[in-house]
Design an enzyme around this catalytic site. Structure first.
Site, PDB file in Angstrom:
ATOM      1  N   MET A  32       0.841  -1.200   0.000  1.00 53.92           N
ATOM      2  CA  MET A  32       0.000   0.000   0.000  1.00 53.92           C
ATOM      3  C   MET A  32       0.875   1.249   0.000  1.00 53.92           C
ATOM      4  O   MET A  32       1.653   1.480   0.931  1.00 53.92           O
ATOM      5  CB  MET A  32      -0.918  -0.003   1.233  1.00 53.92           C
ATOM      6  N   THR A  33       0.758   2.047  -1.041  1.00 58.25           N
ATOM      7  CA  THR A  33       1.553   3.262  -1.190  1.00 58.25           C
ATOM      8  C   THR A  33       1.127   4.310  -0.169  1.00 58.25           C
ATOM      9  O   THR A  33      -0.064   4.578  -0.014  1.00 58.25           O
ATOM     10  CB  THR A  33       1.402   3.823  -2.613  1.00 58.25           C
ATOM     11  N   GLY A  65       4.902  -0.294  -2.935  1.00 56.78           N
ATOM     12  CA  GLY A  65       5.676  -0.269  -4.160  1.00 56.78           C
ATOM     13  C   GLY A  65       6.905   0.609  -4.018  1.00 56.78           C
ATOM     14  O   GLY A  65       6.850   1.710  -3.454  1.00 56.78           O
ATOM     15  N   HIS A 176       5.795  -6.012  -9.536  1.00 61.68           N
ATOM     16  CA  HIS A 176       4.477  -5.402  -9.705  1.00 61.68           C
ATOM     17  C   HIS A 176       4.087  -5.428 -11.176  1.00 61.68           C
ATOM     18  O   HIS A 176       4.524  -4.604 -11.966  1.00 61.68           O
ATOM     19  CB  HIS A 176       4.495  -3.974  -9.175  1.00 61.68           C
ATOM     20  N   ALA A 178       0.718  -5.463 -12.082  1.00 62.62           N
ATOM     21  CA  ALA A 178      -0.735  -5.270 -11.990  1.00 62.62           C
ATOM     22  C   ALA A 178      -1.137  -3.816 -12.182  1.00 62.62           C
ATOM     23  O   ALA A 178      -0.303  -2.930 -12.353  1.00 62.62           O
ATOM     24  CB  ALA A 178      -1.216  -5.768 -10.625  1.00 62.62           C
ATOM     25  N   HIS A 179      -2.444  -3.588 -12.194  1.00 65.95           N
ATOM     26  CA  HIS A 179      -3.090  -2.282 -11.990  1.00 65.95           C
ATOM     27  C   HIS A 179      -2.787  -1.221 -13.036  1.00 65.95           C
ATOM     28  O   HIS A 179      -2.964  -0.030 -12.787  1.00 65.95           O
ATOM     29  CB  HIS A 179      -2.758  -1.734 -10.603  1.00 65.95           C
ATOM     30  N   TYR A 181       0.243  -0.550 -14.468  1.00 62.70           N
ATOM     31  CA  TYR A 181       1.603  -0.028 -14.468  1.00 62.70           C
ATOM     32  C   TYR A 181       2.416  -0.694 -15.580  1.00 62.70           C
ATOM     33  O   TYR A 181       1.872  -1.438 -16.394  1.00 62.70           O
ATOM     34  CB  TYR A 181       2.223  -0.189 -13.091  1.00 62.70           C
TER      35      TYR A 181
END
Length: 372
Positions: A32-33, A65, A176, A178-179, A181
């Site tokens: 969680m950023t 991240g 990472h 996902a999402h 990026y």
């Protein structure tokens, strides 16, 4: 402790192996950023933030991240970086503190790609880069389509960050993908319009991510776990899908598994929703069935309601985890990642493992700025 709470403790307390790493239980802290690392350096507050959750029973922490060593990787000077002497020294303290508290920890290695806008820190002169220079939803390029040199540089940056993670004492890495990026921008046809070997069909669109995995695998020890996080949805396109069928999903996952992924972190917004028609399996369940690899599920665990409403200040009531326990018990997936509930309450894991469900509080996004 009631029979129900005893069952939760029993199921969630089972150890699990990810390649050479034994995690003491099935609870994962989701990345969680927070933007609490000025200059990209995680300080003592970040050390305490992760150590508290490890001490309270989280089996595996996936960090927020953290940018790999490529100038176009990020968009904030307050998000931590996983390169640079001062930054890595800060991360080494985080890993040491988590281990001292009894937990395991992996950094999430990150490149945002075309989510970046021109002029943003930490390196203002760096261009936004992606497979085709396209932002999600755009019809014209606003950034740079990556050349082979760009691809090679990013692959090397991920490999160097992974090697650094092992060197300074982390227990594995998460990539990472996902999402929406960078890695996901290659995987998704909506942002990958390339006509070379890195674009085209599903397998071709997986080539870049698979090369990153292979480079990371070569840069670390054989028993050092590599986790790959992926999603169907994107931050700017919640309805986006990489795969419409299990067969299409297998075409994406198989090259990644072959390249060296040890576990998949399948990101969904609501873990209880089935992924494909005709089966109750969620995305993590299908991932495990198709690859045989351990999987982590995530998505509103311990909560109910749309998380966008949460960020508008509408509290989300605590959701029962009975369904989650049923799925874990039948090995649909192996671990469960908890995000917002654990962000709000560092003791969430301890309360669940100890059967203190009555002490769990509803998520309240308006309080996030005061949390540590």
């Amino acid at each position: 402790m009631t029979a129900a709470t005893s069952r939760a403790a029993e199921i969630l307390s089972r150890p699990v192996s990810l390649n050479g790493l034994t995690v003491p239980n099935r609870i994962v802290m989701a990345p969680m950023t927070r933007q609490f690392s000025p200059g990209g350096v995680p300080g003592e507050d970040v050390v305490g933030y992760y150590a508290r959750r490890a001490a309270a029973g989280v089996g595996l922490i996936v960090t927020e991240g953290t940018y790999v060593g490529h100038d176009s990787a990020g968009q904030s000077d307050r998000i931590p970086r996983f390169h640079g002497e001062e930054q890595l020294a800060g991360w080494a303290k985080v890993a040491d503190a988590v281990h001292a508290a009894g937990g395991k920890i992996v950094p999430q290695l990150w490149h945002i790609g075309m989510v970046r806008e021109a002029g943003q820190p930490p390196f203002a002169e760096a261009p936004a880069v992606g497979p085709s220079g396209l932002r999600i939803g755009a019809t014209e390029a606003t950034g740079k389509a990556m050349t082979q040199t760009d691809l090679d540089d990013v692959i090397a940056a991920f490999a160097e960050a992974a090697a650094a993670a092992e060197r300074i004492g982390f227990d594995g890495v998460e990539l990472h993908g996902a999402h929406g990026y960078l890695l996901d921008q290659f995987l998704w046809a909506g942002t990958n319009r390339r006509t070379d070997a890195y674009g085209g069909d599903l397998v071709a669109r997986t080539k870049f991510a698979a090369e990153i995995v292979a480079a990371v695998r070569a840069a670390v020890s054989p028993d050092f776990p590599i986790i790959f996080r992926y999603s169907q949805w994107k931050q700017e396109a919640y309805g986006a899908r990489l795969a419409e069928t299990p067969e299409e999903l297998e075409a994406i996952l198989a090259p990644l598994a072959a390249a060296g992924v040890d576990a998949f972190h399948a990101s969904t917004r609501r873990y209880w929703l089935p992924e494909f028609e005709g089966s109750d399996l969620n995305l993590a369940g299908w991932t495990k069935k198709l690859t045989g690899k351990p999987t982590i599920t995530v998505g509103s665990v311990g909560l109910d309601g749309d998380f966008i409403k949460g960020f508008m200040g509408e509290g989300s009531p605590v959701k029962s985890i009975d369904d989650l326990l049923d799925r874990l018990e039948r090995d649909e997936f192996d671990m469960v990642a908890v995000g917002r509930a654990l962000l709000q309450d560092p003791e969430w894991a301890a309360k669940v493992l100890d059967g203190r469900f009555d002490e769990l509080a509803a998520y309240d996004a308006t309080a996030l700025r005061t949390l540590s």
